[in-house]
Design a protein around this motif. Structure first.
Motif, PDB file in Angstrom:
ATOM      1  N   LEU A 144      -2.842 -37.885  62.303  1.00  0.00           N
ATOM      2  CA  LEU A 144      -1.484 -38.443  62.218  1.00  0.00           C
ATOM      3  C   LEU A 144      -0.693 -37.817  61.070  1.00  0.00           C
ATOM      4  O   LEU A 144       0.503 -37.540  61.213  1.00  0.00           O
ATOM      5  N   VAL A 145      -1.355 -37.577  59.948  1.00  0.00           N
ATOM      6  CA  VAL A 145      -0.690 -36.929  58.804  1.00  0.00           C
ATOM      7  C   VAL A 145      -0.237 -35.529  59.195  1.00  0.00           C
ATOM      8  O   VAL A 145       0.911 -35.140  58.940  1.00  0.00           O
ATOM      9  N   PHE A 146      -1.119 -34.769  59.820  1.00  0.00           N
ATOM     10  CA  PHE A 146      -0.757 -33.411  60.236  1.00  0.00           C
ATOM     11  C   PHE A 146       0.396 -33.456  61.240  1.00  0.00           C
ATOM     12  O   PHE A 146       1.353 -32.675  61.136  1.00  0.00           O
ATOM     13  N   ALA A 147       0.355 -34.376  62.200  1.00  0.00           N
ATOM     14  CA  ALA A 147       1.442 -34.506  63.176  1.00  0.00           C
ATOM     15  C   ALA A 147       2.761 -34.846  62.479  1.00  0.00           C
ATOM     16  O   ALA A 147       3.815 -34.301  62.831  1.00  0.00           O
ATOM     17  N   ALA A 148       2.708 -35.725  61.485  1.00  0.00           N
ATOM     18  CA  ALA A 148       3.917 -36.091  60.748  1.00  0.00           C
ATOM     19  C   ALA A 148       4.468 -34.900  59.975  1.00  0.00           C
ATOM     20  O   ALA A 148       5.691 -34.686  59.927  1.00  0.00           O
ATOM     21  N   VAL A 149       3.593 -34.111  59.373  1.00  0.00           N
ATOM     22  CA  VAL A 149       4.034 -32.924  58.639  1.00  0.00           C
ATOM     23  C   VAL A 149       4.706 -31.943  59.603  1.00  0.00           C
ATOM     24  O   VAL A 149       5.750 -31.365  59.286  1.00  0.00           O
ATOM     25  N   VAL A 150       4.141 -31.763  60.785  1.00  0.00           N
ATOM     26  CA  VAL A 150       4.750 -30.873  61.782  1.00  0.00           C
ATOM     27  C   VAL A 150       6.120 -31.410  62.202  1.00  0.00           C
ATOM     28  O   VAL A 150       7.085 -30.642  62.324  1.00  0.00           O
ATOM     29  N   ALA A 151       6.221 -32.724  62.392  1.00  0.00           N
ATOM     30  CA  ALA A 151       7.496 -33.321  62.791  1.00  0.00           C
ATOM     31  C   ALA A 151       8.565 -33.147  61.704  1.00  0.00           C
ATOM     32  O   ALA A 151       9.711 -32.779  61.998  1.00  0.00           O
ATOM     33  N   VAL A 152       8.199 -33.389  60.460  1.00  0.00           N
ATOM     34  CA  VAL A 152       9.147 -33.199  59.361  1.00  0.00           C
ATOM     35  C   VAL A 152       9.527 -31.728  59.255  1.00  0.00           C
ATOM     36  O   VAL A 152      10.707 -31.390  59.070  1.00  0.00           O
ATOM     37  N   THR A 184      11.604 -22.299  65.981  1.00  0.00           N
ATOM     38  CA  THR A 184      10.906 -22.794  67.162  1.00  0.00           C
ATOM     39  C   THR A 184       9.508 -22.196  67.272  1.00  0.00           C
ATOM     40  O   THR A 184       8.546 -22.896  67.598  1.00  0.00           O
ATOM     41  N   THR A 185       9.391 -20.922  66.978  1.00  0.00           N
ATOM     42  CA  THR A 185       8.088 -20.253  67.036  1.00  0.00           C
ATOM     43  C   THR A 185       7.100 -20.909  66.079  1.00  0.00           C
ATOM     44  O   THR A 185       5.964 -21.234  66.454  1.00  0.00           O
ATOM     45  N   LEU A 186       7.529 -21.134  64.825  1.00  0.00           N
ATOM     46  CA  LEU A 186       6.638 -21.735  63.842  1.00  0.00           C
ATOM     47  C   LEU A 186       6.278 -23.176  64.216  1.00  0.00           C
ATOM     48  O   LEU A 186       5.115 -23.571  64.112  1.00  0.00           O
ATOM     49  N   VAL A 187       7.244 -23.924  64.680  1.00  0.00           N
ATOM     50  CA  VAL A 187       6.965 -25.318  65.059  1.00  0.00           C
ATOM     51  C   VAL A 187       5.996 -25.363  66.235  1.00  0.00           C
ATOM     52  O   VAL A 187       5.058 -26.172  66.246  1.00  0.00           O
ATOM     53  N   LEU A 188       6.187 -24.490  67.216  1.00  0.00           N
ATOM     54  CA  LEU A 188       5.261 -24.450  68.351  1.00  0.00           C
ATOM     55  C   LEU A 188       3.864 -24.015  67.918  1.00  0.00           C
ATOM     56  O   LEU A 188       2.857 -24.562  68.401  1.00  0.00           O
ATOM     57  N   LEU A 189       3.779 -23.058  67.008  1.00  0.00           N
ATOM     58  CA  LEU A 189       2.471 -22.643  66.480  1.00  0.00           C
ATOM     59  C   LEU A 189       1.791 -23.799  65.742  1.00  0.00           C
ATOM     60  O   LEU A 189       0.597 -24.049  65.940  1.00  0.00           O
ATOM     61  N   ASP A 190       2.540 -24.486  64.897  1.00  0.00           N
ATOM     62  CA  ASP A 190       1.967 -25.615  64.148  1.00  0.00           C
ATOM     63  C   ASP A 190       1.549 -26.752  65.081  1.00  0.00           C
ATOM     64  O   ASP A 190       0.471 -27.328  64.916  1.00  0.00           O
ATOM     65  N   ALA A 191       2.384 -27.054  66.066  1.00  0.00           N
ATOM     66  CA  ALA A 191       2.043 -28.118  67.017  1.00  0.00           C
ATOM     67  C   ALA A 191       0.821 -27.721  67.845  1.00  0.00           C
ATOM     68  O   ALA A 191      -0.064 -28.551  68.103  1.00  0.00           O
ATOM     69  N   ALA A 198      -2.495 -29.408  57.296  1.00  0.00           N
ATOM     70  CA  ALA A 198      -1.273 -30.157  56.989  1.00  0.00           C
ATOM     71  C   ALA A 198      -0.695 -29.701  55.656  1.00  0.00           C
ATOM     72  O   ALA A 198       0.524 -29.518  55.523  1.00  0.00           O
ATOM     73  N   ALA A 199      -1.571 -29.488  54.673  1.00  0.00           N
ATOM     74  CA  ALA A 199      -1.106 -29.033  53.359  1.00  0.00           C
ATOM     75  C   ALA A 199      -0.473 -27.647  53.451  1.00  0.00           C
ATOM     76  O   ALA A 199       0.602 -27.401  52.880  1.00  0.00           O
TER      77      ALA A 199
END
Length: 179
Positions: free
Chosen positions: A11-19, A45-52, A114-115
């Motif tokens: 959940l923490v990692f998902a929140a970091v990606v969302a922020v 968009t590329t980075l967010v998709l990679l992180d997600a 996440a970090a």
């Protein structure tokens, strides 16, 4: 406890990606050299998709391995004091410990990711194309945790319980003449 920590770290990692998705500029660094200077850029968009995708892949990988470990053939398991732990009467406890260890590694990995995502996001928002030196602290912390956890598993976690040494079965000293 390991399951709860794993879910919380996911959940923490998902929140970091969302922020990150909400605050990243259009052009973001996606790779850094040893000097922590960005050497490759891409769109937000590329980075967010990679992180997600990384979040989804790692969460599914560790959760899936935890499920598989509950049913995996014990011949595939390499554990200290295997003769004790692989006995049918200890199998349930062995599997519980293995799943806890696996989820603990998953928790540490998700928190590291996440970090790093947070540090990349901070660097992109602050500008300058440089990653904070805190990334070395995160990596060293993760490596140290892994080393300590492995040392504990090899020396303490899977040793034969003291009570097992005092159990008396057939052939014990008590059953021998003069024992």
């Amino acid at each position: 406890m390991a399951r709860g920590a794993f879910v919380l770290s996911a959940l923490v990692f998902a929140a970091v990606v969302a922020v990150s998705a909400a605050v990243l500029p259009e052009r973001v660094p996606v790779h850094f050299g040893a000097s922590l200077e960005a050497d490759s850029y891409a769109g937000r968009t590329t980075l967010v998709l990679l992180d997600a995708g990384l979040w989804l892949t790692m969460t599914a990988l560790f959760a899936g391995l935890a499920v598989w470990t509950r049913r995996a053939p014990l011949e595939l398991v390499n554990v200290p004091n295997a003769a004790y732990w692989k006995r049918p009467e200890h199998e349930a406890e062995l599997r519980r410990r293995l799943v806890d260890d696996l989820l603990s590694f998953g928790t540490a990995t998700l928190l590291l990711l996440a970090a790093v995502t947070a540090l990349v996001t901070h660097g992109a928002v602050a500008g300058g194309g440089r990653l904070s030196a805190w990334v070395w602290v995160a990596l060293a912390g993760y490596a140290g945790w892994v080393a300590l956890h492995c040392a504990r598993a090899l020396t303490v976690r899977y040793r034969v319980p003291a009570a097992a040494g005092s159990s008396r079965g057939p052939g014990s000293e008590r059953d021998r003449p003069g024992g």
